[in-house]
Design a protein around this motif. Structure first.
Motif, PDB file in Angstrom:
ATOM      1  N   GLN A 264       0.807  -1.223   0.000  1.00  0.00           N
ATOM      2  CA  GLN A 264       0.000   0.000   0.000  1.00  0.00           C
ATOM      3  C   GLN A 264       0.844   1.278   0.000  1.00  0.00           C
ATOM      4  OE1 GLN A 264      -3.302  -0.042  -0.158  1.00  0.00           O
ATOM      5  NE2 GLN A 264      -3.547  -2.256   0.079  1.00  0.00           N
ATOM      6  N   TRP A 265       2.153   1.168   0.229  1.00  0.00           N
ATOM      7  CA  TRP A 265       2.976   2.354   0.514  1.00  0.00           C
ATOM      8  C   TRP A 265       3.069   3.328  -0.652  1.00  0.00           C
ATOM      9  CZ3 TRP A 265       4.129   5.473   4.058  1.00  0.00           C
ATOM     10  CH2 TRP A 265       5.243   6.301   3.998  1.00  0.00           C
ATOM     11  N   GLU A 266       3.134   2.797  -1.875  1.00  0.00           N
ATOM     12  CA  GLU A 266       3.290   3.689  -3.028  1.00  0.00           C
ATOM     13  C   GLU A 266       2.115   4.660  -3.105  1.00  0.00           C
ATOM     14  OE1 GLU A 266       4.539   1.640  -6.750  1.00  0.00           O
ATOM     15  OE2 GLU A 266       3.742   3.507  -7.597  1.00  0.00           O
ATOM     16  N   GLY A 267       2.398   5.917  -3.258  1.00  0.00           N
ATOM     17  CA  GLY A 267       1.324   6.915  -3.374  1.00  0.00           C
ATOM     18  C   GLY A 267       0.820   7.410  -2.027  1.00  0.00           C
ATOM     19  N   THR A 268       1.357   6.843  -0.945  1.00  0.00           N
ATOM     20  CA  THR A 268       0.954   7.297   0.392  1.00  0.00           C
ATOM     21  C   THR A 268       1.662   8.607   0.724  1.00  0.00           C
ATOM     22  OG1 THR A 268       0.544   5.064   1.189  1.00  0.00           O
ATOM     23  CG2 THR A 268       1.047   6.706   2.864  1.00  0.00           C
ATOM     24  N   ASP A 269       0.926   9.554   1.317  1.00  0.00           N
ATOM     25  CA  ASP A 269       1.544  10.813   1.737  1.00  0.00           C
ATOM     26  C   ASP A 269       2.079  10.726   3.166  1.00  0.00           C
ATOM     27  OD1 ASP A 269       0.876  12.609  -0.589  1.00  0.00           O
ATOM     28  OD2 ASP A 269      -1.125  11.893  -0.080  1.00  0.00           O
ATOM     29  N   VAL A 270       1.289  10.101   4.039  1.00  0.00           N
ATOM     30  CA  VAL A 270       1.683  10.033   5.448  1.00  0.00           C
ATOM     31  C   VAL A 270       1.452   8.623   5.985  1.00  0.00           C
ATOM     32  CG1 VAL A 270       1.169  10.920   7.779  1.00  0.00           C
ATOM     33  CG2 VAL A 270       1.044  12.467   5.817  1.00  0.00           C
ATOM     34  N   GLY A 316      10.004   8.465   0.126  1.00  0.00           N
ATOM     35  CA  GLY A 316      10.146   9.461  -0.942  1.00  0.00           C
ATOM     36  C   GLY A 316      10.245  10.865  -0.383  1.00  0.00           C
ATOM     37  N   LYS A 317      10.606  11.823  -1.272  1.00  0.00           N
ATOM     38  CA  LYS A 317      10.850  13.207  -0.833  1.00  0.00           C
ATOM     39  C   LYS A 317       9.640  13.822  -0.107  1.00  0.00           C
ATOM     40  CE  LYS A 317      11.642  16.513  -3.698  1.00  0.00           C
ATOM     41  NZ  LYS A 317      11.401  17.395  -4.537  1.00  0.00           N
ATOM     42  N   ASN A 318       8.443  13.533  -0.618  1.00  0.00           N
ATOM     43  CA  ASN A 318       7.261  14.163  -0.015  1.00  0.00           C
ATOM     44  C   ASN A 318       6.487  13.246   0.916  1.00  0.00           C
ATOM     45  OD1 ASN A 318       7.696  16.620  -1.308  1.00  0.00           O
ATOM     46  ND2 ASN A 318       6.906  15.730  -3.220  1.00  0.00           N
ATOM     47  N   GLN A 319       7.070  12.093   1.210  1.00  0.00           N
ATOM     48  CA  GLN A 319       6.368  11.178   2.112  1.00  0.00           C
ATOM     49  C   GLN A 319       6.808  11.418   3.553  1.00  0.00           C
ATOM     50  OE1 GLN A 319       7.450   7.484  -0.001  1.00  0.00           O
ATOM     51  NE2 GLN A 319       5.245   7.140  -0.267  1.00  0.00           N
ATOM     52  N   LYS A 320       5.843  11.333   4.481  1.00  0.00           N
ATOM     53  CA  LYS A 320       6.157  11.561   5.896  1.00  0.00           C
ATOM     54  C   LYS A 320       5.903  10.275   6.679  1.00  0.00           C
ATOM     55  CE  LYS A 320       6.895  15.886   5.152  1.00  0.00           C
ATOM     56  NZ  LYS A 320       8.234  16.391   5.160  1.00  0.00           N
ATOM     57  N   LEU A 321       6.782  10.028   7.627  1.00  0.00           N
ATOM     58  CA  LEU A 321       6.660   8.808   8.429  1.00  0.00           C
ATOM     59  C   LEU A 321       6.609   9.141   9.920  1.00  0.00           C
ATOM     60  CD1 LEU A 321       8.992   5.904   7.293  1.00  0.00           C
ATOM     61  CD2 LEU A 321       6.508   5.909   7.474  1.00  0.00           C
ATOM     62  N   ILE A 322       5.603   8.604  10.564  1.00  0.00           N
ATOM     63  CA  ILE A 322       5.435   8.864  11.999  1.00  0.00           C
ATOM     64  C   ILE A 322       5.373   7.521  12.721  1.00  0.00           C
ATOM     65  CG2 ILE A 322       3.808   9.760  13.748  1.00  0.00           C
ATOM     66  CD1 ILE A 322       3.861  11.358  10.378  1.00  0.00           C
ATOM     67  N   GLY A 323       6.197   7.388  13.761  1.00  0.00           N
ATOM     68  CA  GLY A 323       6.207   6.139  14.517  1.00  0.00           C
ATOM     69  C   GLY A 323       5.836   6.375  15.966  1.00  0.00           C
ATOM     70  N   PHE A 324       5.622   5.299  16.689  1.00  0.00           N
ATOM     71  CA  PHE A 324       5.421   5.357  18.135  1.00  0.00           C
ATOM     72  C   PHE A 324       6.619   4.694  18.796  1.00  0.00           C
ATOM     73  CE2 PHE A 324       1.178   6.788  19.471  1.00  0.00           C
ATOM     74  CZ  PHE A 324       0.605   7.024  18.238  1.00  0.00           C
ATOM     75  N   ALA A 341      17.277   6.362  13.626  1.00  0.00           N
ATOM     76  CA  ALA A 341      17.573   5.065  12.996  1.00  0.00           C
ATOM     77  C   ALA A 341      16.524   4.693  11.948  1.00  0.00           C
ATOM     78  CB  ALA A 341      17.642   3.990  14.073  1.00  0.00           C
ATOM     79  N   LYS A 342      15.258   5.081  12.192  1.00  0.00           N
ATOM     80  CA  LYS A 342      14.197   4.678  11.265  1.00  0.00           C
ATOM     81  C   LYS A 342      13.857   5.787  10.258  1.00  0.00           C
ATOM     82  CE  LYS A 342      12.268   1.413  14.634  1.00  0.00           C
ATOM     83  NZ  LYS A 342      11.178   0.495  14.941  1.00  0.00           N
ATOM     84  N   ASN A 343      14.620   6.905  10.311  1.00  0.00           N
ATOM     85  CA  ASN A 343      14.432   8.015   9.366  1.00  0.00           C
ATOM     86  C   ASN A 343      13.002   8.565   9.409  1.00  0.00           C
ATOM     87  OD1 ASN A 343      15.096   9.835   7.354  1.00  0.00           O
ATOM     88  ND2 ASN A 343      14.687   8.400   5.683  1.00  0.00           N
ATOM     89  N   LEU A 344      12.568   8.926  10.624  1.00  0.00           N
ATOM     90  CA  LEU A 344      11.184   9.378  10.812  1.00  0.00           C
ATOM     91  C   LEU A 344      11.110  10.905  10.857  1.00  0.00           C
ATOM     92  CD1 LEU A 344      10.117   6.887  13.636  1.00  0.00           C
ATOM     93  CD2 LEU A 344      10.061   6.571  11.158  1.00  0.00           C
ATOM     94  N   ASP A 345       9.887  11.411  10.641  1.00  0.00           N
ATOM     95  CA  ASP A 345       9.648  12.844  10.737  1.00  0.00           C
ATOM     96  C   ASP A 345       9.122  13.219  12.114  1.00  0.00           C
ATOM     97  OD1 ASP A 345       9.990  13.729   7.784  1.00  0.00           O
ATOM     98  OD2 ASP A 345       8.855  11.862   7.739  1.00  0.00           O
ATOM     99  N   LEU A 346       8.599  12.228  12.811  1.00  0.00           N
ATOM    100  CA  LEU A 346       8.052  12.467  14.152  1.00  0.00           C
ATOM    101  C   LEU A 346       7.914  11.123  14.842  1.00  0.00           C
ATOM    102  CD1 LEU A 346       6.310  14.061  16.337  1.00  0.00           C
ATOM    103  CD2 LEU A 346       4.350  13.658  14.850  1.00  0.00           C
ATOM    104  N   ILE A 347       8.265  11.093  16.128  1.00  0.00           N
ATOM    105  CA  ILE A 347       7.982   9.879  16.889  1.00  0.00           C
ATOM    106  C   ILE A 347       7.183  10.274  18.117  1.00  0.00           C
ATOM    107  CG2 ILE A 347      10.107   9.710  18.307  1.00  0.00           C
ATOM    108  CD1 ILE A 347      10.049   6.641  17.329  1.00  0.00           C
ATOM    109  N   LEU A 348       6.158   9.485  18.407  1.00  0.00           N
ATOM    110  CA  LEU A 348       5.283   9.768  19.546  1.00  0.00           C
ATOM    111  C   LEU A 348       5.660   8.816  20.663  1.00  0.00           C
ATOM    112  CD1 LEU A 348       2.355  10.019  17.114  1.00  0.00           C
ATOM    113  CD2 LEU A 348       3.112  11.931  18.521  1.00  0.00           C
TER     114      LEU A 348
END
Ligand code: CTP
Length: 398
Positions: A264-270, A316-324, A341-348
């Motif tokens: 499902q990841w391709e085309g995902t924004d967040v 990708g350049k415009n994809q954002k990743l948020i982890g817990f 380590a996981k190259n995230l934009d935000l971790i909660l």
């Protein structure tokens, strides 16, 4: 609110007099309003008042005219609305909603509705504080009903305390804000993981964890409320949620979650990864039930794939990743390490040391950990309220 369609449900509380102000406010802000009253509510405020203000007939009974057989179609009403607001909502109506009772037109309409549903509880302080009322409110929250605050103040009984209906101006401002938010993430694709994973040992046993999926579901609801298209990859036992912009894929094991997410990841924004993925799985899955023949049993485990780390490496350049990050010690330091380590934009960050936070409970407390050592702490709050803050933050800042 221009062009928005609101059903206002009014139930039998003295606060029903405030519903006239609500109708006026909604109409003034450009919404179309239809009112449904319970029979008892009609004793507190005249249907004629609400019909005049809403410019629509008020519905009270299933059967409008016994002689002609004219009846009110609750399914059509439920489908018509962009929002159902029940204000005031009595203890009795909240209890019936929590149980799925359907003995009046308003309850039948809420059961038929697929739009967001809000309630504004109104009752005396002891009724509000009663454990059954609080349990019903929690249950409704878990069903993604938005429960408005019932601020403390003077009550109709002369007593003072929590249980007052929220003031109409505050409710209408919140509704307005909700409709404004509802387009913030239009055309954005979100991917959310939720719940535990089960790693089979044999046909009857597994390695799992206590994740309930409630936080993931609250995040799903909040991102849908902000207008996103959402794909939810759900582990076992994650509560049901229905929405026409929601695509749900049910999985059991970490491997299945990995495959589903990558597909499902391709085309995902967040991507928001709230799932508690098992870090290890049995190396061999027994094809038959393991019998207790030996005094000791050793299970050989192997690592599962780290789904979030994998996506971090191909983000990708415009994809954002948020982890817990769920931690029990050196919380902030560990969360920062995971963010990097996981190259995230935000971790909660969740700490199991915070009372009322973490697995299974209905509340949570998170710390936003961002790159450049930026940290934002939140107070203990309900999972739906926290989810709203998280989604709002991502929409605004990321
Ligand atoms: N996660 C994942 N795949 C895994 C393990 C974790 O996608 N196999 C994600 C979780 O959904 C969460 C984040 O990684 O968003 C952190 O999970 P956590 O269990 O706190 O950390 P781990 O990376 O598993 O590290 P550790 O167990 O050593 O603390």
């Amino acid at each position: 609110m221009k062009g928005k369609k609101i059903i206002l449900g009014v139930t039998g509380s003295i606060a029903a007099y405030k519903s006239a102000l609500l109708v006026r406010e909604f109409v003034r802000r450009g919404a179309a309003v239809k009112v449904i009253m319970t029979p008892f509510a009609a004793k507190f405020i005249a249907p004629l008042t609400l019909a005049t203000l809403s410019k629509n007939p008020v519905h009270i009974h299933y059967l409008e005219n016994e002689k002609t057989g004219v009846w009110t179609n609750h399914v059509e009403l439920g489908k018509w609305a962009d929002l159902i607001l029940i204000a005031p909502a009595t203890a009795n109506t909240l209890a019936k909603m929590a149980q799925g009772h359907c003995d009046n037109l308003l309850l039948a309409t809420w059961l038929s509705a697929t739009c967001p549903v809000w309630v504004a509880p109104a009752m005396d302080l002891d009724m509000f504080a009663h454990p059954t009322t609080q349990e019903n409110i929690t249950k409704l929250r878990n069903l993604q009903v938005h429960v408005l605050d019932s601020p403390a103040g003077e009550l109709a009984s002369g007593l003072s305390g929590e249980g007052r209906m929220e003031e109409p101006e505050n409710i209408s401002s919140e509704v307005e804000q909700f409709f404004e938010n509802s387009v913030v993430l239009s055309n954005k694709k979100w991917l959310i993981t939720a719940g535990p994973t089960y790693e089979h040992i044999d046909p009857v046993r597994y390695i799992g964890n206590h994740s309930s999926g409630k936080m993931g579901i609250a995040l799903t609801q909040a991102s849908l409320d902000h207008g996103a298209e959402v794909t939810l990859i759900a582990g076992p036992g994650v509560p049901v949620l229905k929405h026409d912009r929601l695509h749900r894929v049910d999985v059991t094991s970490a491997r299945e979650m990995y495959d589903a997410v990558l597909q499902q990841w391709e085309g995902t924004d967040v991507g928001v990864f709230a799932a508690a993925v098992s870090d290890y799985r049995p190396k061999h899955r027994a094809s038959e039930k393991i019998k207790k023949t030996n005094a000791e049993l050793n299970l050989e485990l192997e690592k599962t794939d780290d789904i979030l780390a994998e996506l971090g490496s191909r983000k990708g350049k415009n994809q954002k990743l948020i982890g817990f990050a769920l931690e029990t010690e050196n919380e902030l330091e560990n969360a920062r390490k995971k963010l990097k380590a996981k190259n995230l934009d935000l971790i909660l960050l969740n700490s199991l040391r915070d009372k009322g936070a973490g697995f299974g409970v209905d509340t949570n407390k998170v710390t936003f950990v961002l790159p450049q050592n930026k940290v934002v702490k939140t107070q203990l709050d309900t999972k739906p309220n926290l989810a709203k803050k998280i989604v709002g933050y991502i929409a605004e800042n990321l």
